[in-house]
Write an enzyme that holds these catalytic residues in place. Sequence first.
Site, PDB file in Angstrom:
ATOM      1  N   GLU A 197       0.855  -1.186   0.000  1.00  0.00           N
ATOM      2  CA  GLU A 197       0.000   0.000   0.000  1.00  0.00           C
ATOM      3  C   GLU A 197       0.886   1.228   0.000  1.00  0.00           C
ATOM      4  OE1 GLU A 197      -2.840   0.336   3.198  1.00  0.00           O
ATOM      5  OE2 GLU A 197      -3.748   2.093   2.298  1.00  0.00           O
TER       6      GLU A 197
ATOM      7  N   GLY B 154       3.703   2.336  10.808  1.00  0.00           N
ATOM      8  CA  GLY B 154       3.436   1.503  11.975  1.00  0.00           C
ATOM      9  C   GLY B 154       3.202   0.042  11.624  1.00  0.00           C
ATOM     10  N   ALA B 155       2.266  -0.195  10.698  1.00  0.00           N
ATOM     11  CA  ALA B 155       1.886  -1.569  10.394  1.00  0.00           C
ATOM     12  C   ALA B 155       1.036  -1.591   9.138  1.00  0.00           C
ATOM     13  CB  ALA B 155       1.096  -2.154  11.560  1.00  0.00           C
TER      14      ALA B 155
ATOM     15  N   GLU C  27      -2.112  -3.900   7.003  1.00  0.00           N
ATOM     16  CA  GLU C  27      -3.196  -4.870   7.187  1.00  0.00           C
ATOM     17  C   GLU C  27      -3.310  -5.930   6.094  1.00  0.00           C
ATOM     18  OE1 GLU C  27      -3.654  -1.532   6.411  1.00  0.00           O
ATOM     19  OE2 GLU C  27      -5.334  -1.288   5.016  1.00  0.00           O
ATOM     20  N   ASN C  28      -2.226  -6.325   5.415  1.00  0.00           N
ATOM     21  CA  ASN C  28      -2.286  -7.346   4.367  1.00  0.00           C
ATOM     22  C   ASN C  28      -3.159  -8.527   4.809  1.00  0.00           C
ATOM     23  OD1 ASN C  28       0.028  -5.896   3.174  1.00  0.00           O
ATOM     24  ND2 ASN C  28       1.110  -6.799   4.913  1.00  0.00           N
TER      25      ASN C  28
ATOM     26  N   HIS D 105      -6.272  -2.119  15.280  1.00  0.00           N
ATOM     27  CA  HIS D 105      -6.534  -1.363  14.042  1.00  0.00           C
ATOM     28  C   HIS D 105      -6.324  -2.250  12.810  1.00  0.00           C
ATOM     29  CE1 HIS D 105      -6.485   2.380  11.541  1.00  0.00           C
ATOM     30  NE2 HIS D 105      -5.716   1.623  10.776  1.00  0.00           N
ATOM     31  N   GLU D 106      -5.187  -2.898  12.744  1.00  0.00           N
ATOM     32  CA  GLU D 106      -4.908  -3.709  11.546  1.00  0.00           C
ATOM     33  C   GLU D 106      -5.871  -4.881  11.458  1.00  0.00           C
ATOM     34  OE1 GLU D 106      -3.074  -2.113   9.639  1.00  0.00           O
ATOM     35  OE2 GLU D 106      -2.139  -0.838  11.129  1.00  0.00           O
TER      36      GLU D 106
ATOM     37  N   HIS E 108      -9.209  -3.812  10.108  1.00  0.00           N
ATOM     38  CA  HIS E 108      -9.200  -3.581   8.664  1.00  0.00           C
ATOM     39  C   HIS E 108      -9.690  -4.817   7.898  1.00  0.00           C
ATOM     40  CE1 HIS E 108      -7.711   0.321   7.607  1.00  0.00           C
ATOM     41  NE2 HIS E 108      -6.533   0.209   8.180  1.00  0.00           N
TER      42      HIS E 108
ATOM     43  N   GLU F 187      -9.749   4.177   6.384  1.00  0.00           N
ATOM     44  CA  GLU F 187      -8.908   4.600   7.509  1.00  0.00           C
ATOM     45  C   GLU F 187      -9.712   5.326   8.591  1.00  0.00           C
ATOM     46  OE1 GLU F 187      -6.321   3.257   8.015  1.00  0.00           O
ATOM     47  OE2 GLU F 187      -5.578   2.609   6.064  1.00  0.00           O
TER      48      GLU F 187
HETATM   49  N1  B3K Z   1      -2.905   1.012   5.644  1.00  0.00           N
HETATM   50  C1  B3K Z   1      -1.585   1.143   6.236  1.00  0.00           C
HETATM   51  C2  B3K Z   1      -0.877   2.375   5.851  1.00  0.00           C
HETATM   52  C3  B3K Z   1      -0.245   2.344   4.524  1.00  0.00           C
HETATM   53  C4  B3K Z   1       0.578   3.581   4.314  1.00  0.00           C
HETATM   54  C5  B3K Z   1       1.128   3.670   2.956  1.00  0.00           C
HETATM   55  N2  B3K Z   1       1.987   4.806   2.804  1.00  0.00           N
HETATM   56  C6  B3K Z   1      -1.655   1.025   7.709  1.00  0.00           C
HETATM   57  C7  B3K Z   1      -2.932   1.378   8.347  1.00  0.00           C
HETATM   58  O1  B3K Z   1      -3.467   2.449   8.215  1.00  0.00           O
HETATM   59  O2  B3K Z   1      -3.477   0.548   8.981  1.00  0.00           O
HETATM   60 ZN    ZN Z   2      -5.371   1.787   8.798  1.00  0.00          ZN
END
Ligand code: B3K
Ligand code: ZN
Length: 848
Positions: A122, A254-255, A257-258, A290-291, A294, A313
């Site tokens: 992402e 930070g992290a 969410e794959n 949070h992840e 998602h 988000e």
């Molecule tokens: N979705 C990712 C953030 C990706 C950032 C790309 N530059 C983490 C999050 O918001 O959970």
């Molecule tokens: Zn997020």
Amino acid sequence: MDGTIRLADYRAYPFTIDHVALTFRLSPGATRVKSLLHMAPTAPNADLHLDGEELSLISLAINDSPLNKKEYSVTPTGLTIAASAVPTTAFTLSCEVEIAPNANTALEGLYMSNGMYCTQCEAEGFRKITYYPDRPDVMARFHVRIEGDLPVLLSNGNPAGKGEGWAEWDDPWPKPAYLFALVAGDLVATSGCFTTRSGRNVDLNIYVRPGDEDRCDFALESLKLSMQWDETAYGREYDLDLFNIVAVDDFNMGAMENKGLNIFNSKLVLASPETATDTDYMRIEAVIGHEYFHNWTGNRITCRDWFQLCLKEGLTVFRDQSFTRDVRLGPVKRIEDAATLRARQFREDQGPLAHPPRPDHYREINNFYTVTVYEKGAELVGMLKRLAGDDGYKTALDLYFDRHDGQACTIEDWLKVFEDTTGRNLDQFKLWYTSAGTPRLDVTEEWDGDTLTLTFTQSTAPTPGDPTKAPRHIPIQIGLLAPDGTEVVPTTLLEMTEATQSFHFPGLSERPTASILRDFSAPVMLARDLSTADLAFLLAHDTDGFNRWDAGHSLAKTTLIAMTTGADPSDDFLTAIGGLLADDSLDPTFLAHCLSLPSDDELAQAIFASGKTPDPDAIYVARADLARKIAQTHQTRLEQLYDATEVKGPYSPDAHSAGQRDLRRACLGLLSHIDAGHRAQALFDSASNMTDSLAALTTLIRHGRGAHALEQFRERWKDNRLVMDKWFMVQVGACPPKDAIATAQALAEDPLFDWKNPNRFRSLIGGLVANHAGFHAANGDGYAFLADWLIRLDPMNPQTAARMSTSFETWRRYDATRQAHIRDELTRISQTRGLSRDLSEMTQRLLG
Ligand code: B3K
Ligand code: ZN
């Protein structure tokens, strides 16, 4: 063409991809990626465009027939196959490319961290892995085969076989490419299991480097708690047999969410009492939540295009905030979230980087993972919930999941769900998503002996490219308090839709005090003329936790701002603090928040908002003077509290113990102004956990007494990267401002300053910026230091360089000399040859 991408130009992709097979043959300098895409056209005569960057194309075929060079063209950003060469019915596209993960320093795509392969896709990193329609509205099922000689080979979904040197993975859920992940390395797992409410057994693993496995238990428990909470609070169950989390040392954020394979910055996974603070524990729990959340809000339902980023988000932040409130902090969570929003998002909204939660153009999407998209996005969800009510919100969310599961959606889809379930028209509400800026809400009061009339006027200052601002739909929660402190009108929701609007409260026997914007019911700047006596009254009596804290906070702010121009601290404030300190019924975390003075940056923002120019040095002095005055006035009680809040026994990160430590730290901070640092030194010498140790170290550094403790700390922790990040940050962040630049310069020469590691870079540079008066040194040295490092980092890692450039966003607040220094530095950056798209967009916007 300046490379600007516009929402208005959105066009659906003219092909679908049913499923994809990917084969990776891993090698650090020459990884081969084969892809087989099962595609079908959805529009006649369309060229087939695939995104791709930094790829060496080895082969390309349709239905197994190699394409000849005249049938396609390759540019640095992609590959286009002429419509004439594309079949009119379903077909396969196969492609092989070669990439070099070990040369990937941008940490986007497939890269290496300490010998381990990992990915970050992402927003647009998948195009650095293979040619593909790298856009969120193209969703496909992925099957992945990994070949490599590392013991652990992971990808998304469920395991589909493994043997010596290979593993296969199958993800049954269609997903956009940005959710793809691959990890390969010498890793160890801490494992657990969760049974969903419908009886599905899910294996859970936290993968880390050998040696780190004793710091994973908290992350694993947090994951279970998140899975449980999402079932209870939102009725959402997990949907695979496996959920993996991998901790990586080199990570830009930070992290991530794959699907089924979250990748985390190791600082948001690893925790032990000796190495992590209470705040670290809380962040780990919140980000794991949070992840995980998602999985439904982001993965099962994703975004149609990146303009809709706040769809996933904003909602997911709202969900993680509710999670932390429910499982940890209770009502105090709202204080923390609102304070963060006001400190950081209002700052963004008032500066050159202001943009709507749903922007309508960008050059580099990575520059829009902002506090406006995330935190303001969450506030918009919160306002919808207030308008719909708790039950209405639940009905709306159930419909959202039912209606849009498996789709890539827009903000319009999201609002329509609320319109359909509540019967409201949300056209005006939508302005919150499409327009930037923080509304200012002025309030006047009239009392006629029986009726209180509150008149609100809203106005929003122009923001870049958006001069006219129509009135917003603002939910305003209020309550009324009688002079004896009892509540005569309990919390009531007012809905403001006009530029000016009055609300009447008849039948009152005495003039009440209004408590306005309870629970911070809308992200607006409340402008209200309250005397210090009114604020003290609300601080003593308000039944709304947020407004109670906010009254004290406003009182502190007013006092400090007056002190920057030479006034003495107000007695009202000192007396009010005494009242709080004497109240045994207060929650310790709440009291700790009340004792923490507004930050230098927040004061600078408030001074600027009042039409004056903030002086960073005067702000620093005023804050220290007020802290000393509080300590002198309330010494005995603070000492009692400091002693009483000592947590005995083994460390536990639970909310109650952490609250005691919060309060103790607040007392320590104040008392350190009058005790020559002896408490901090004693605490440092006896600390058995990182929370106490770091609190003590910070306090010693703040008073210029940290040299010896810093040496001891380094000696003990020099082999622990995460703890050493703290060592870097605290000494430049907390030191007296006059020492900040020299400290930063010395640290930049330290052999442990591995500037290519984003955490280490952020520790030093972010630490300096956090030292408000130090960074804003009048001679401009702080600005030059930041600019030098951004220029150096940019060719390596544009994303982190661009992110750190936001430290300049407040530049128009300050005096002409400082502004001139910053303008020069921004110009110098913008003129650097070969600047990335990321940093060049940022400097252009910052310069306005
Ligand atoms: N979705 C990712 C953030 C990706 C950032 C790309 N530059 C983490 C999050 O918001 O959970
Ligand atoms: Zn997020």
